[in-house]
Design an enzyme around this catalytic site. Sequence first.
Site, PDB file in Angstrom:
ATOM      1  N   GLU A 141       0.829  -1.201   0.000  1.00 59.15           N
ATOM      2  CA  GLU A 141       0.000   0.000   0.000  1.00 59.15           C
ATOM      3  C   GLU A 141       0.869   1.259   0.000  1.00 59.15           C
ATOM      4  O   GLU A 141       0.605   2.215  -0.743  1.00 59.15           O
ATOM      5  CB  GLU A 141      -0.918  -0.008   1.223  1.00 59.15           C
ATOM      6  CG  GLU A 141      -1.878   1.160   1.299  1.00 59.15           C
ATOM      7  CD  GLU A 141      -2.755   1.115   2.542  1.00 59.15           C
ATOM      8  OE1 GLU A 141      -3.470   2.107   2.798  1.00 59.15           O
ATOM      9  OE2 GLU A 141      -2.711   0.098   3.264  1.00 59.15           O
ATOM     10  N   ALA A 179      -6.521   2.506  10.639  1.00 55.54           N
ATOM     11  CA  ALA A 179      -5.976   1.324  11.299  1.00 55.54           C
ATOM     12  C   ALA A 179      -4.470   1.167  11.155  1.00 55.54           C
ATOM     13  O   ALA A 179      -3.853   0.467  11.950  1.00 55.54           O
ATOM     14  CB  ALA A 179      -6.667   0.066  10.761  1.00 55.54           C
ATOM     15  N   SER A 180      -3.859   1.769  10.155  1.00 58.17           N
ATOM     16  CA  SER A 180      -2.424   1.567   9.949  1.00 58.17           C
ATOM     17  C   SER A 180      -1.781   2.837   9.413  1.00 58.17           C
ATOM     18  O   SER A 180      -2.463   3.783   9.009  1.00 58.17           O
ATOM     19  CB  SER A 180      -2.177   0.408   8.969  1.00 58.17           C
ATOM     20  OG  SER A 180      -2.686   0.724   7.685  1.00 58.17           O
ATOM     21  N   GLN A 182       1.807   4.126   6.952  1.00 55.23           N
ATOM     22  CA  GLN A 182       2.841   3.671   6.027  1.00 55.23           C
ATOM     23  C   GLN A 182       3.846   4.782   5.733  1.00 55.23           C
ATOM     24  O   GLN A 182       3.519   5.971   5.822  1.00 55.23           O
ATOM     25  CB  GLN A 182       2.220   3.217   4.695  1.00 55.23           C
ATOM     26  CG  GLN A 182       1.442   1.922   4.751  1.00 55.23           C
ATOM     27  CD  GLN A 182       0.051   2.110   5.314  1.00 55.23           C
ATOM     28  OE1 GLN A 182      -0.592   3.131   5.075  1.00 55.23           O
ATOM     29  NE2 GLN A 182      -0.418   1.136   6.080  1.00 55.23           N
TER      30      GLN A 182
END
Length: 624
Positions: A141, A179-180, A182
Amino acid sequence: MGQYGVILDAGSSGTRVYIYKWKDPNKALKQASASDVHVLPKLKLRKSKKIHPGVSTFAEDVSSVGPDHLKALIDTALDEIPASQVAQTPIFLLATAGVRFLPKHQQTALLQGICTYLQTNTQFLLPDCASHIQVISGETEGLYGWIAANYLLGGFDKPDEHAHGKGHNTYGFLDMGGASAQIAFAPNTTETEKHANDLKLVRLRRLDGSPMEYKVFTATWLGFGANKARERFVDGLQEQASLLVASNHPMLRSLEPACLKNASHVPAIDFDVNHFIGVSEYWHTTHGVFGQESKVYDLVAYEQEVNAFCSQDWSIIEHGLDKRKKTMEEKAENAREACFKASWLINVLYEGIGIPRITLRDIPGTKVNNTKGAVEKAKGKGFLDPFQPIDTIGGVEVSWTLGKMVLYAAGQIPPQGSALPVGFGSNTGLEIPTDFELAGSKPLFPGSHSYDDDDDDDVISNRSSPVSGLLVLMLVLLFIGYLLRKTEWGPRVLGKFRRFRKARSSSFVRNLFGRNTTSYDRLLEEGGALEFELGGTESDETDGSDGGETSRSARSHRLSGTKSSFERFDGMRPPSVMDRHGLVVRTESCERLAPTLQMLNAGRRSRAPSPTRLKNSIVIPQES
C-alpha cells in the site's frame, strides 16, 4: 475509446471505487511529440465514490457483501464505462487494514465471496481471483502511494526539474488511515548501497518502451492508524484508572509512536534530499478542527492552536460545543478525537520518524496556498520543507490506487529491447526476483489490439482526413441547395444560371440533387416566389379593416397553389419545350398571382393601392 481500469479500495471504514482512463499505448505513442515519448502513460481519474461501512463488516454474512455493498459501486463504474469496453476493463478489489485484522479463514471466505459475486454478476475482466481480489500488505500500500505521489508531482517524467541534489529526484510518501500507517521513500545513494537487501525494486515502463527502475524503502505499522491508536490509548487509561478518558483528560498523552530512528534495518533519512508529503489523516488532522485549508502547514502555529484548545478544562470545551453542528454526543466525541489525533500525529512525525522541527520562519518565500504550493514547490526543484500535508495535486486526489493503475497501464506498453516485466519485488540483485509481483497487464503490440480513434478525451490531431474534408464539402453544397430551394434567392439565381448555361448541358441543381430540372424549377417558382410576394404584401395590409380577411384569403390561395405544385412535382411528367424555356412556368405564376392581387386591392380602404407594389408583385416573363 481508450483503456479503462476499476479499483475498489476496501478500507477499514468504507469502500471507494476509482475509475481510471488512459489512451491505448500505441495510439498515445503515435500522437506524441518527440519530447513526450520519454514519459509514463497519462491517466485520468474519471470518477470516484465511497460508501460505508467497510467490507470487513460482512465477514459473518459474506453472501450480502455483493448485493448490499458492492452493487452500488459497480453500478457507478458501469455508468462511466461504455458497454463495449466493459469486457476489456480490469477490476481489482484490494483490501487494506480493515480486512487485515480478520482471522485468516474469514479473510479467505470474504475474498472468495467477493470474487464469485463479481465474476457472476459483471462482465469486467477478472481472470484470476488471487491477483485481482486480495488483501495487500501495508508495504505494498505504501509503495503504491509512493508511485502515485511521484507520478502526480512529476518526479518520474521530469527528473531534471525535481533535482534535490545527490542525484535524487523523488519524494517520500507518508500515509495514515484509521488502522495503519505507512512510509515509503528512496534513500540517498549511500544508504541505498548499505541497505540494499531492505529495499524494493520498482520497475516502470515509459511510452517509448524504455524501462525506469527505483529502489524504495517501505514500512507499515498495523494498529498505528489514528483510530486504532486511540482505541489502545483509551483501553490503557481504563485499565490504569478505571475512568473514562473524556471525564478528566481533555489533553491527551501520546502512545509510544512508531519509531524509525536507530532501527537496524531502516535506512537513515537524508532530509537534504528526502522531502515528504503526507496524505489522509496527515491532511485531515492538520486541516480539520485545527488549521484551515487556505493556510500552509506550520508546526509552531499548529502546536499552539492544538494546545490552546486541548489544555482547557473539559467543562469549558463542552460549553463551546454549542457553537458546533451535530448532536452533543457527536460534538464531544469529535473534540476528544481531534485532540488525540493532533497529539498522535505530532509525535509520529517528529518523535517517531524524526522529521526536523522546521517552521515557516525558517523557510523563505512560502506564502502560498497549501495544495497549490506543493505543486509549485515541486516545480521549483522540490519541497524545501521536509514535510508537507497534501490532499490533491493538480486537482487529482493522491490515492495509492493511482499507483496500482499506473503500473497496470505501464505494463501494456510494448518493451524496447530487453523485455523485463513491469512490477515490483525484493531488491535481491536479480532482474526478476522470485517474489516479483507483476503489474497484471500484458503488452499491447501494434496490430494485436484495435482501438477507437474517436476518444472524447484525446487531443484532436491537426491532420485532417480526406474523407472528412469531402463530407464537409457535401454538407456545404447541400446547405446552399437548401437555401436556393427555400428562399427568394432560388428563382433569381436559377434564372440567371439558366440564361448562361449551354444547350443540353446538365444544370448545377440536377447534378447536385439528381432531380429533373424543370420539375424542380416549377416547385420553386410557383411555391417559393408566390410565398415570398404574398408574405410581403400581407404584412403591409394590416392597417385596413378588412385586412385580416384578405390575408386569410391570400394564405388559402397560397396553400392551394403550393399543393398543386407538389402534385405536379410528384407526377414527374416529361417537360415540354416551353417548360424548359421557362415560359409556361412564369405565365402560370402570373395567372395565379392575378386573383390574389385583386383581393388585396379590394381590401384597401385607407389608401389607394401602390403601383410600385403591384408591379413588384408580378413576375415578368423573361426571354431565354
